[in-house]
Design a protein around this motif. Structure first.
Motif, PDB file in Angstrom:
ATOM      1  N   ILE A  67      25.303  46.144  61.639  1.00 15.36           N
ATOM      2  CA  ILE A  67      26.503  46.965  61.845  1.00 15.36           C
ATOM      3  C   ILE A  67      27.650  46.084  62.345  1.00 15.36           C
ATOM      4  O   ILE A  67      28.799  46.243  61.927  1.00 15.36           O
ATOM      5  CB  ILE A  67      26.179  48.124  62.823  1.00 15.36           C
ATOM      6  CG1 ILE A  67      25.292  49.155  62.111  1.00 15.36           C
ATOM      7  CG2 ILE A  67      27.451  48.771  63.369  1.00 15.36           C
ATOM      8  CD1 ILE A  67      24.733  50.248  62.994  1.00 15.36           C
ATOM      9  N   GLU A  68      27.304  45.133  63.205  1.00 12.52           N
ATOM     10  CA  GLU A  68      28.337  44.227  63.730  1.00 12.52           C
ATOM     11  C   GLU A  68      29.041  43.470  62.591  1.00 12.52           C
ATOM     12  O   GLU A  68      30.262  43.357  62.549  1.00 12.52           O
ATOM     13  CB  GLU A  68      27.687  43.241  64.702  1.00 12.52           C
ATOM     14  CG  GLU A  68      28.681  42.308  65.357  1.00 12.52           C
ATOM     15  CD  GLU A  68      28.013  41.319  66.299  1.00 12.52           C
ATOM     16  OE1 GLU A  68      26.762  41.185  66.268  1.00 12.52           O
ATOM     17  OE2 GLU A  68      28.746  40.666  67.064  1.00 12.52           O
ATOM     18  N   ARG A  69      28.222  43.007  61.645  1.00 12.48           N
ATOM     19  CA  ARG A  69      28.742  42.243  60.507  1.00 12.48           C
ATOM     20  C   ARG A  69      29.611  43.137  59.597  1.00 12.48           C
ATOM     21  O   ARG A  69      30.698  42.758  59.182  1.00 12.48           O
ATOM     22  CB  ARG A  69      27.527  41.677  59.748  1.00 12.48           C
ATOM     23  CG  ARG A  69      27.842  40.840  58.560  1.00 12.48           C
ATOM     24  CD  ARG A  69      27.758  39.352  58.891  1.00 12.48           C
ATOM     25  NE  ARG A  69      28.199  38.574  57.720  1.00 12.48           N
ATOM     26  CZ  ARG A  69      29.466  38.360  57.421  1.00 12.48           C
ATOM     27  NH1 ARG A  69      30.436  38.827  58.184  1.00 12.48           N
ATOM     28  NH2 ARG A  69      29.787  37.680  56.328  1.00 12.48           N
ATOM     29  N   ARG A  70      29.118  44.340  59.329  1.00 12.12           N
ATOM     30  CA  ARG A  70      29.873  45.271  58.486  1.00 12.12           C
ATOM     31  C   ARG A  70      31.194  45.660  59.149  1.00 12.12           C
ATOM     32  O   ARG A  70      32.230  45.771  58.492  1.00 12.12           O
ATOM     33  CB  ARG A  70      29.066  46.554  58.256  1.00 12.12           C
ATOM     34  CG  ARG A  70      27.915  46.409  57.296  1.00 12.12           C
ATOM     35  CD  ARG A  70      27.121  47.716  57.316  1.00 12.12           C
ATOM     36  NE  ARG A  70      26.088  47.752  56.304  1.00 12.12           N
ATOM     37  CZ  ARG A  70      26.295  48.069  55.030  1.00 12.12           C
ATOM     38  NH1 ARG A  70      27.505  48.381  54.618  1.00 12.12           N
ATOM     39  NH2 ARG A  70      25.305  48.088  54.178  1.00 12.12           N
ATOM     40  N   ALA A 111      29.722  46.090  69.563  1.00  7.39           N
ATOM     41  CA  ALA A 111      30.568  45.189  68.777  1.00  7.39           C
ATOM     42  C   ALA A 111      32.057  45.503  68.973  1.00  7.39           C
ATOM     43  O   ALA A 111      32.900  45.015  68.221  1.00  7.39           O
ATOM     44  CB  ALA A 111      30.189  45.285  67.301  1.00  7.39           C
ATOM     45  N   GLY A 112      32.365  46.344  69.953  1.00  5.22           N
ATOM     46  CA  GLY A 112      33.768  46.567  70.307  1.00  5.22           C
ATOM     47  C   GLY A 112      34.383  47.847  69.784  1.00  5.22           C
ATOM     48  O   GLY A 112      35.532  48.164  70.100  1.00  5.22           O
ATOM     49  N   GLN A 113      33.653  48.619  68.967  1.00 10.91           N
ATOM     50  CA  GLN A 113      34.219  49.849  68.409  1.00 10.91           C
ATOM     51  C   GLN A 113      34.248  50.951  69.481  1.00 10.91           C
ATOM     52  O   GLN A 113      33.275  51.120  70.216  1.00 10.91           O
ATOM     53  CB  GLN A 113      33.357  50.286  67.211  1.00 10.91           C
ATOM     54  CG  GLN A 113      33.837  51.546  66.513  1.00 10.91           C
ATOM     55  CD  GLN A 113      35.207  51.369  65.854  1.00 10.91           C
ATOM     56  OE1 GLN A 113      35.594  50.278  65.471  1.00 10.91           O
ATOM     57  NE2 GLN A 113      35.953  52.453  65.744  1.00 10.91           N
ATOM     58  N   SER A 130      32.903  43.882  61.221  1.00 15.71           N
ATOM     59  CA  SER A 130      33.904  42.823  61.165  1.00 15.71           C
ATOM     60  C   SER A 130      34.485  42.710  59.756  1.00 15.71           C
ATOM     61  O   SER A 130      35.668  42.390  59.589  1.00 15.71           O
ATOM     62  CB  SER A 130      33.371  41.501  61.710  1.00 15.71           C
ATOM     63  OG  SER A 130      32.396  40.995  60.863  1.00 15.71           O
ATOM     64  N   GLN A 131      33.697  43.045  58.738  1.00 13.03           N
ATOM     65  CA  GLN A 131      34.250  43.059  57.376  1.00 13.03           C
ATOM     66  C   GLN A 131      35.304  44.159  57.215  1.00 13.03           C
ATOM     67  O   GLN A 131      36.342  43.950  56.588  1.00 13.03           O
ATOM     68  CB  GLN A 131      33.133  43.288  56.346  1.00 13.03           C
ATOM     69  CG  GLN A 131      32.233  42.066  56.172  1.00 13.03           C
ATOM     70  CD  GLN A 131      31.136  42.291  55.144  1.00 13.03           C
ATOM     71  OE1 GLN A 131      30.886  43.426  54.730  1.00 13.03           O
ATOM     72  NE2 GLN A 131      30.482  41.221  54.735  1.00 13.03           N
ATOM     73  N   VAL A 132      35.029  45.315  57.797  1.00 14.52           N
ATOM     74  CA  VAL A 132      36.000  46.422  57.694  1.00 14.52           C
ATOM     75  C   VAL A 132      37.267  46.075  58.469  1.00 14.52           C
ATOM     76  O   VAL A 132      38.387  46.317  57.991  1.00 14.52           O
ATOM     77  CB  VAL A 132      35.380  47.751  58.203  1.00 14.52           C
ATOM     78  CG1 VAL A 132      36.441  48.841  58.304  1.00 14.52           C
ATOM     79  CG2 VAL A 132      34.257  48.195  57.275  1.00 14.52           C
ATOM     80  N   ARG A 133      37.103  45.470  59.636  1.00 21.72           N
ATOM     81  CA  ARG A 133      38.286  45.057  60.402  1.00 21.72           C
ATOM     82  C   ARG A 133      39.115  44.047  59.614  1.00 21.72           C
ATOM     83  O   ARG A 133      40.349  44.087  59.633  1.00 21.72           O
ATOM     84  CB  ARG A 133      37.872  44.455  61.748  1.00 21.72           C
ATOM     85  CG  ARG A 133      37.307  45.485  62.716  1.00 21.72           C
ATOM     86  CD  ARG A 133      37.187  44.875  64.124  1.00 21.72           C
ATOM     87  NE  ARG A 133      36.494  45.767  65.035  1.00 21.72           N
ATOM     88  CZ  ARG A 133      35.356  45.468  65.674  1.00 21.72           C
ATOM     89  NH1 ARG A 133      34.779  44.288  65.499  1.00 21.72           N
ATOM     90  NH2 ARG A 133      34.806  46.334  66.497  1.00 21.72           N
ATOM     91  N   ALA A 184      30.993  52.036  54.954  1.00 25.99           N
ATOM     92  CA  ALA A 184      31.266  50.591  55.012  1.00 25.99           C
ATOM     93  C   ALA A 184      30.881  50.000  56.369  1.00 25.99           C
ATOM     94  O   ALA A 184      30.704  48.790  56.496  1.00 25.99           O
ATOM     95  CB  ALA A 184      32.743  50.308  54.704  1.00 25.99           C
ATOM     96  N   ILE A 185      30.715  50.849  57.390  1.00 22.24           N
ATOM     97  CA  ILE A 185      30.311  50.356  58.714  1.00 22.24           C
ATOM     98  C   ILE A 185      28.816  50.560  58.960  1.00 22.24           C
ATOM     99  O   ILE A 185      28.120  49.646  59.400  1.00 22.24           O
ATOM    100  CB  ILE A 185      31.109  51.069  59.837  1.00 22.24           C
ATOM    101  CG1 ILE A 185      32.596  50.703  59.740  1.00 22.24           C
ATOM    102  CG2 ILE A 185      30.547  50.725  61.220  1.00 22.24           C
ATOM    103  CD1 ILE A 185      33.500  51.499  60.676  1.00 22.24           C
TER     104      ILE A 185
END
Ligand code: PLP
Length: 228
Positions: A3-6, A48-50, A8-11, A220-221
């Motif tokens: 989820i962390e990786r996804r 992951a900061g969300q 960061s991709q969305v961000r 996407a997340i």
């Protein structure tokens, strides 16, 4: 993929979209749509900061908000249709409500928020595509919905939300995003209704280009949604 990786991709997608639309970096708020996903998946995104999460069903929102009440400043957005008999539950747990679509639900939410001593920021969901099966008020009924919210001291109208008709090509959603923005511009503009909640996993770029301030991104997340 984690989820962390996804996330960061969305961000990264959001940053690129902001930049290519000439928008200020960070001006679009990412709402992570967690419906059907577990509380532990939400914890992972939180780690992951969300901070902003969207839920569609009042009982699921209530259950998760209680289960995750140890997380400071987690912010819940109600993005699903609300029946009057669920207004109390939503007013208790949601910090933002994207789906007010008429006087009946506005009055009920206004009453419940007042009883709780809260002021709730709300958006009017507009069915810009005029689809039979969709929730949201038709564009012609927006004045009525806004007036009903205006009559509730415990509600604050902050903008508009839409879910456009489905198209396989994400570009197909753009005219509907543009329509929502024009509708907002015709009802007091950004000074009165600053927020536009539009854009999801497959079409957030087009929404940002048309002025979205809140995008609602699930798949996407968190990956594909498990069965309910
Ligand atoms: C489920 C849902 C989303 C997220 O959709 P994805 O395609 O998974 O990003 C956004 N908005 C609303 C209203 C939803 O119901």
């Amino acid at each position: 993929m984690s989820i962390e990786r996804r996330l960061s991709q969305v961000r990264a997608r959001l940053s690129v979209a902001e930049e290519s639309a000439g928008r200020v970096a960070g001006s679009v708020l990412l709402v992570a749509v967690s419906k059907f996903h577990s509380a532990s998946a939400i914890r992972e995104a939180y780690a992951a900061g969300q901070r902003h999460f969207g839920e569609n069903y009042p009982q699921e929102l209530a259950r998760k908000a209680e289960e995750l009440s140890d997380l400071p400043d987690i912010t819940w957005h109600m993005i699903g249709n609300i029946q009057s008999n669920k207004a109390k539950l939503v007013a208790q747990h949601a910090h933002w409500i994207h789906t007010v679509d008429g006087p009946v639900i506005a009055r009920e939410l206004g009453k419940r928020a007042a009883q709780l001593g809260k002021t709730l920021p709300v958006l009017v969901e507009v069915n810009v595509g005029g689809e039979q099966q969709k929730h949201g008020c038709l564009p012609d009924a927006l004045d009525t919905a806004l007036a009903a919210i205006g009559a509730e001291p415990a509600l604050q109208a902050r903008g508009l939300m839409t879910v456009p008709p489905h198209t396989d090509d994400p570009a197909g959603a753009v005219p509907f995003f543009a329509a929502l923005r024009r509708l907002r511009d015709g009802h007091g503009g950004a000074g009165t209704l600053p927020e536009l909640s539009m854009g999801m996993s497959h079409d957030l770029e087009g929404a940002v280009a048309e002025g979205a301030t809140l995008v609602r991104v699930g798949t996407a997340i968190f990956g594909e949604r498990p069965a309910r």
